[in-house]
Write a protein that holds these residues in place. Structure first.
Motif, PDB file in Angstrom:
ATOM      1  N   VAL A  12      -3.220  10.145  -3.377  1.00  0.00           N
ATOM      2  CA  VAL A  12      -3.677   8.980  -4.124  1.00  0.00           C
ATOM      3  C   VAL A  12      -3.254   7.717  -3.379  1.00  0.00           C
ATOM      4  O   VAL A  12      -2.110   7.613  -2.920  1.00  0.00           O
ATOM      5  N   VAL A  13      -4.166   6.785  -3.275  1.00  0.00           N
ATOM      6  CA  VAL A  13      -3.897   5.529  -2.580  1.00  0.00           C
ATOM      7  C   VAL A  13      -3.689   4.419  -3.603  1.00  0.00           C
ATOM      8  O   VAL A  13      -4.545   4.189  -4.463  1.00  0.00           O
ATOM      9  N   PHE A  14      -2.575   3.752  -3.502  1.00  0.00           N
ATOM     10  CA  PHE A  14      -2.256   2.638  -4.386  1.00  0.00           C
ATOM     11  C   PHE A  14      -2.257   1.338  -3.589  1.00  0.00           C
ATOM     12  O   PHE A  14      -1.715   1.273  -2.496  1.00  0.00           O
ATOM     13  N   GLY A  15      -2.874   0.312  -4.154  1.00  0.00           N
ATOM     14  CA  GLY A  15      -2.775  -1.004  -3.564  1.00  0.00           C
ATOM     15  C   GLY A  15      -3.817  -1.328  -2.525  1.00  0.00           C
ATOM     16  O   GLY A  15      -3.699  -2.342  -1.832  1.00  0.00           O
ATOM     17  N   ARG A  16      -4.847  -0.506  -2.432  1.00  0.00           N
ATOM     18  CA  ARG A  16      -5.864  -0.767  -1.428  1.00  0.00           C
ATOM     19  C   ARG A  16      -7.163  -0.092  -1.833  1.00  0.00           C
ATOM     20  O   ARG A  16      -7.158   1.037  -2.343  1.00  0.00           O
ATOM     21  N   THR A  17      -8.256  -0.786  -1.560  1.00  0.00           N
ATOM     22  CA  THR A  17      -9.572  -0.181  -1.712  1.00  0.00           C
ATOM     23  C   THR A  17      -9.886   0.534  -0.414  1.00  0.00           C
ATOM     24  O   THR A  17      -9.931  -0.104   0.641  1.00  0.00           O
ATOM     25  N   PHE A  18     -10.093   1.838  -0.480  1.00  0.00           N
ATOM     26  CA  PHE A  18     -10.120   2.597   0.766  1.00  0.00           C
ATOM     27  C   PHE A  18     -11.482   3.193   1.101  1.00  0.00           C
ATOM     28  O   PHE A  18     -11.583   4.048   1.953  1.00  0.00           O
ATOM     29  N   SER A  19     -12.523   2.720   0.443  1.00  0.00           N
ATOM     30  CA  SER A  19     -13.816   3.378   0.600  1.00  0.00           C
ATOM     31  C   SER A  19     -14.336   3.346   2.034  1.00  0.00           C
ATOM     32  O   SER A  19     -15.096   4.213   2.441  1.00  0.00           O
ATOM     33  N   SER A  20     -13.954   2.336   2.825  1.00  0.00           N
ATOM     34  CA  SER A  20     -14.442   2.273   4.203  1.00  0.00           C
ATOM     35  C   SER A  20     -13.391   2.725   5.211  1.00  0.00           C
ATOM     36  O   SER A  20     -13.666   2.770   6.410  1.00  0.00           O
ATOM     37  N   ASP A  21     -12.204   3.062   4.746  1.00  0.00           N
ATOM     38  CA  ASP A  21     -11.166   3.515   5.657  1.00  0.00           C
ATOM     39  C   ASP A  21     -11.415   4.956   6.074  1.00  0.00           C
ATOM     40  O   ASP A  21     -12.009   5.732   5.324  1.00  0.00           O
TER      41      ASP A  21
ATOM     42  N   VAL B 226       0.844  -1.185   0.000  1.00  0.00           N
ATOM     43  CA  VAL B 226       0.000   0.000   0.000  1.00  0.00           C
ATOM     44  C   VAL B 226       0.883   1.240   0.000  1.00  0.00           C
ATOM     45  O   VAL B 226       1.815   1.353   0.808  1.00  0.00           O
ATOM     46  N   GLN B 227       0.567   2.158  -0.883  1.00  0.00           N
ATOM     47  CA  GLN B 227       1.309   3.417  -0.922  1.00  0.00           C
ATOM     48  C   GLN B 227       0.349   4.581  -0.995  1.00  0.00           C
ATOM     49  O   GLN B 227      -0.682   4.498  -1.673  1.00  0.00           O
ATOM     50  N   LEU B 228       0.694   5.648  -0.302  1.00  0.00           N
ATOM     51  CA  LEU B 228      -0.057   6.885  -0.377  1.00  0.00           C
ATOM     52  C   LEU B 228       0.870   7.945  -0.946  1.00  0.00           C
ATOM     53  O   LEU B 228       1.989   8.126  -0.443  1.00  0.00           O
ATOM     54  N   GLN B 229       0.400   8.629  -1.951  1.00  0.00           N
ATOM     55  CA  GLN B 229       1.244   9.623  -2.616  1.00  0.00           C
ATOM     56  C   GLN B 229       0.571  10.985  -2.522  1.00  0.00           C
ATOM     57  O   GLN B 229      -0.460  11.221  -3.165  1.00  0.00           O
ATOM     58  N   ALA B 230       1.153  11.860  -1.735  1.00  0.00           N
ATOM     59  CA  ALA B 230       0.601  13.197  -1.522  1.00  0.00           C
ATOM     60  C   ALA B 230       1.265  14.199  -2.454  1.00  0.00           C
ATOM     61  O   ALA B 230       2.449  14.071  -2.790  1.00  0.00           O
ATOM     62  N   SER B 231       0.495  15.183  -2.859  1.00  0.00           N
ATOM     63  CA  SER B 231       1.013  16.239  -3.724  1.00  0.00           C
ATOM     64  C   SER B 231       0.181  17.495  -3.531  1.00  0.00           C
ATOM     65  O   SER B 231      -0.853  17.482  -2.864  1.00  0.00           O
ATOM     66  N   GLY B 232       0.637  18.584  -4.138  1.00  0.00           N
ATOM     67  CA  GLY B 232      -0.132  19.820  -4.125  1.00  0.00           C
ATOM     68  C   GLY B 232       0.396  20.896  -3.201  1.00  0.00           C
ATOM     69  O   GLY B 232      -0.135  22.010  -3.194  1.00  0.00           O
TER      70      GLY B 232
ATOM     71  N   TYR C 110       2.533  18.386   5.316  1.00  0.00           N
ATOM     72  CA  TYR C 110       1.218  17.776   5.406  1.00  0.00           C
ATOM     73  C   TYR C 110       1.297  16.318   4.966  1.00  0.00           C
ATOM     74  O   TYR C 110       1.834  16.016   3.891  1.00  0.00           O
ATOM     75  N   TYR C 111       0.750  15.460   5.804  1.00  0.00           N
ATOM     76  CA  TYR C 111       0.758  14.025   5.535  1.00  0.00           C
ATOM     77  C   TYR C 111      -0.667  13.512   5.404  1.00  0.00           C
ATOM     78  O   TYR C 111      -1.534  13.866   6.212  1.00  0.00           O
ATOM     79  N   CYS C 112      -0.884  12.657   4.420  1.00  0.00           N
ATOM     80  CA  CYS C 112      -2.150  11.942   4.377  1.00  0.00           C
ATOM     81  C   CYS C 112      -1.933  10.565   4.995  1.00  0.00           C
ATOM     82  O   CYS C 112      -0.817  10.039   4.989  1.00  0.00           O
ATOM     83  N   ALA C 113      -3.000  10.013   5.518  1.00  0.00           N
ATOM     84  CA  ALA C 113      -2.895   8.734   6.209  1.00  0.00           C
ATOM     85  C   ALA C 113      -4.189   7.959   6.069  1.00  0.00           C
ATOM     86  O   ALA C 113      -5.274   8.534   5.973  1.00  0.00           O
ATOM     87  N   SER C 114      -4.046   6.647   6.092  1.00  0.00           N
ATOM     88  CA  SER C 114      -5.194   5.744   5.999  1.00  0.00           C
ATOM     89  C   SER C 114      -5.239   4.870   7.233  1.00  0.00           C
ATOM     90  O   SER C 114      -4.218   4.335   7.663  1.00  0.00           O
ATOM     91  N   SER C 115      -6.426   4.700   7.757  1.00  0.00           N
ATOM     92  CA  SER C 115      -6.574   3.921   8.980  1.00  0.00           C
ATOM     93  C   SER C 115      -6.634   2.425   8.734  1.00  0.00           C
ATOM     94  O   SER C 115      -6.421   1.666   9.649  1.00  0.00           O
ATOM     95  N   SER C 116      -6.977   2.001   7.525  1.00  0.00           N
ATOM     96  CA  SER C 116      -7.220   0.600   7.157  1.00  0.00           C
ATOM     97  C   SER C 116      -8.489   0.036   7.781  1.00  0.00           C
ATOM     98  O   SER C 116      -8.782  -1.151   7.623  1.00  0.00           O
ATOM     99  N   ARG C 117      -9.248   0.849   8.464  1.00  0.00           N
ATOM    100  CA  ARG C 117     -10.526   0.427   9.047  1.00  0.00           C
ATOM    101  C   ARG C 117     -11.334   1.682   9.374  1.00  0.00           C
ATOM    102  O   ARG C 117     -10.764   2.773   9.460  1.00  0.00           O
ATOM    103  N   PRO C 118     -12.636   1.553   9.567  1.00  0.00           N
ATOM    104  CA  PRO C 118     -13.394   2.752   9.974  1.00  0.00           C
ATOM    105  C   PRO C 118     -12.965   3.212  11.360  1.00  0.00           C
ATOM    106  O   PRO C 118     -12.621   2.404  12.225  1.00  0.00           O
ATOM    107  N   LEU C 119     -12.985   4.493  11.556  1.00  0.00           N
ATOM    108  CA  LEU C 119     -12.702   5.079  12.857  1.00  0.00           C
ATOM    109  C   LEU C 119     -13.855   5.981  13.239  1.00  0.00           C
ATOM    110  O   LEU C 119     -14.480   6.610  12.378  1.00  0.00           O
ATOM    111  N   TYR C 120     -14.088   6.075  14.522  1.00  0.00           N
ATOM    112  CA  TYR C 120     -15.200   6.894  15.009  1.00  0.00           C
ATOM    113  C   TYR C 120     -14.734   7.737  16.182  1.00  0.00           C
ATOM    114  O   TYR C 120     -13.816   7.379  16.913  1.00  0.00           O
TER     115      TYR C 120
END
Length: 129
Positions: free
Chosen positions: A22-31, A1-7, A96-106
């Motif tokens: 952009v997230v590579f290597g993972r479906t992130f719709s529920s993260d 899994v890779q996250l590529q930040a830009s801008g 600035y860093y983007c990050a993915s939890s790999s699971r829903p968070l509340y």
């Protein structure tokens, strides 16, 4: 899994930037997808998060310091999360860093960096006064 930040870039105070991740290597719709920032000699701090609310769709949450100026959004088809930043201030400066939890968070779990598994490389935002 890779996250590529830009801008990132350099702007004058009051200016705008839009960050992308952009997230590579993972479906992130529920993260939970978050943005954090880190200024020199300071700890990494929470900026914004977007994630599935468990029922109806995405929900967002912002740090008090950016609420009303920043907007987080995502395009699941493009596997991309955005951070639109307006009315930038010198205190918004940092990496600035983007990050993915790999699971829903509340709730309060959304603001802790330790709950995020995958991180992008960071993109520098500089704001001049």
């Amino acid at each position: 899994v890779q996250l590529q930040a830009s801008g990132g870039g350099s702007v004058q105070g009051g200016g705008s930037l839009r960050l992308s991740c952009v997230v590579f290597g993972r479906t992130f719709s529920s993260d939970a997808m978050g943005w954090f920032r880190q200024a020199p000699d300071k700890e990494r701090e929470f900026v914004a998060v977007i994630g599935w609310d468990g029922r109806n769709g995405d929900t967002t949450y912002y740090a008090a310091s950016v609420k009303g100026r920043f907007t987080i959004s995502r395009d699941n088809a493009k596997k991309t999360v955005y951070l639109q930043m307006h009315s930038l201030k010198p205190e918004d400066m940092g990496v600035y860093y983007c990050a993915s939890s790999s699971r829903p968070l509340y709730g309060i779990d959304r603001v802790s960096p330790s709950n995020y598994v995958y991180w992008g490389q960071g993109t520098q935002v500089t704001v001049s006064s």
